[in-house]
Design an enzyme around this catalytic site. Structure first.
Site, mmCIF file in Angstrom:
data_model
loop_
_atom_site.group_PDB
_atom_site.id
_atom_site.type_symbol
_atom_site.label_atom_id
_atom_site.label_comp_id
_atom_site.label_asym_id
_atom_site.label_seq_id
_atom_site.Cartn_x
_atom_site.Cartn_y
_atom_site.Cartn_z
ATOM 1 N N HIS A 96 -33.177 -7.779 -27.315
ATOM 2 C CA HIS A 96 -32.012 -7.189 -26.649
ATOM 3 C C HIS A 96 -32.443 -5.993 -25.824
ATOM 4 O O HIS A 96 -33.430 -5.327 -26.143
ATOM 5 C CB HIS A 96 -30.963 -6.776 -27.686
ATOM 6 N N HIS A 124 -31.078 -2.413 -24.311
ATOM 7 C CA HIS A 124 -30.025 -1.391 -24.371
ATOM 8 C C HIS A 124 -29.787 -0.824 -22.978
ATOM 9 O O HIS A 124 -30.738 -0.477 -22.263
ATOM 10 C CB HIS A 124 -30.461 -0.209 -25.244
HETATM 11 P P1 5GP Z 1 -32.761 -1.916 -31.997
HETATM 12 O O1 5GP Z 1 -32.885 -0.800 -32.993
HETATM 13 O O2 5GP Z 1 -33.228 -3.233 -32.594
HETATM 14 O O3 5GP Z 1 -33.378 -1.628 -30.665
HETATM 15 O O4 5GP Z 1 -31.213 -2.034 -31.697
HETATM 16 C C1 5GP Z 1 -30.349 -2.805 -32.459
HETATM 17 C C2 5GP Z 1 -28.959 -2.396 -32.069
HETATM 18 O O5 5GP Z 1 -28.071 -3.370 -32.537
HETATM 19 C C3 5GP Z 1 -28.529 -1.062 -32.680
HETATM 20 O O6 5GP Z 1 -28.269 -0.117 -31.655
HETATM 21 C C4 5GP Z 1 -27.282 -1.420 -33.472
HETATM 22 O O7 5GP Z 1 -26.255 -0.470 -33.337
HETATM 23 C C5 5GP Z 1 -26.858 -2.743 -32.864
HETATM 24 N N1 5GP Z 1 -26.161 -3.612 -33.795
HETATM 25 C C6 5GP Z 1 -26.583 -3.982 -35.038
HETATM 26 N N2 5GP Z 1 -25.689 -4.804 -35.616
HETATM 27 C C7 5GP Z 1 -24.680 -4.961 -34.699
HETATM 28 C C8 5GP Z 1 -23.462 -5.705 -34.733
HETATM 29 O O8 5GP Z 1 -23.114 -6.392 -35.688
HETATM 30 N N3 5GP Z 1 -22.685 -5.632 -33.619
HETATM 31 C C9 5GP Z 1 -23.027 -4.872 -32.521
HETATM 32 N N4 5GP Z 1 -22.192 -4.869 -31.489
HETATM 33 N N5 5GP Z 1 -24.172 -4.164 -32.477
HETATM 34 C C10 5GP Z 1 -24.988 -4.202 -33.557
#
Ligand code: 5GP
Ligand code: ZN
Length: 142
Positions: free
Chosen positions: A100, A102
């Site tokens: 993903h 951001h």
């Molecule tokens: P990472 O830390 O892997 O770069 O980002 C993962 C992101 O996924 C985090 O910012 C977290 O808030 C988001 N996230 C995790 N679970 C969910 C969810 O169930 N729904 C949404 N909309 N975001 C999620």
């Protein structure tokens, strides 16, 4: 993929605030909203991280960024900039292992976004820059 929270969001098994969808990608609000408008862009195909993309998938996903960024910026005249962040691997702060990107709008320099890069240029000689350059280009050529 089973037990993948973003696959569940893509399949509609878990609700999300969708902002864009086509055959290849989904964009939805990140639950944490680091700043208002914080959005995630994901490929519908389950790939864990950037290392699993091929060029075709990358084109489909990354090509959506400019339009999405402009749409997010347009929601609030106080948005002065936007960080695009893509974490790959636990060591790089990835916590959901469905790739993903951001998009985090920036309102002020005080926004609570913790990635601030160190300046290590003092530690590098021309030879060291050159060694790193050669190592990467060698692998690209393979
Ligand atoms: P990472 O830390 O892997 O770069 O980002 C993962 C992101 O996924 C985090 O910012 C977290 O808030 C988001 N996230 C995790 N679970 C969910 C969810 O169930 N729904 C949404 N909309 N975001 C999620
Ligand atoms: Zn997935």
């Amino acid at each position: 993929m089973e037990d993948c929270i973003f696959c569940k969001i893509i399949n509609g098994d878990i609700p999300s605030y969708k902002v864009y969808e086509d055959d290849d990608v989904l964009a939805f609000l990140d639950i944490t909203q680091v700043t208002p408008g914080h959005t995630l862009l994901v490929p519908k195909k389950h790939v864990a991280d950037i290392f699993e993309y091929d060029a075709d998938l990358a084109t489909k996903v990354f090509a959506k960024l400019p339009e999405l960024a402009r749409a997010i910026k347009a929601i609030n005249s106080d948005i002065k900039g936007l960080n695009i962040v893509n974490n790959n691997g636990q060591i790089a702060y990835q916590s959901v292992f469905h790739s993903h990107i951001h998009l985090i709008p920036r309102y002020t320099s005080e926004d609570d976004i913790s990635i601030k890069f160190a300046d290590n240029s003092d530690l590098y000689s021309a030879e060291q820059y050159s060694d790193v350059q050669k190592a990467i280009t060698n692998h690209l050529a393979k």
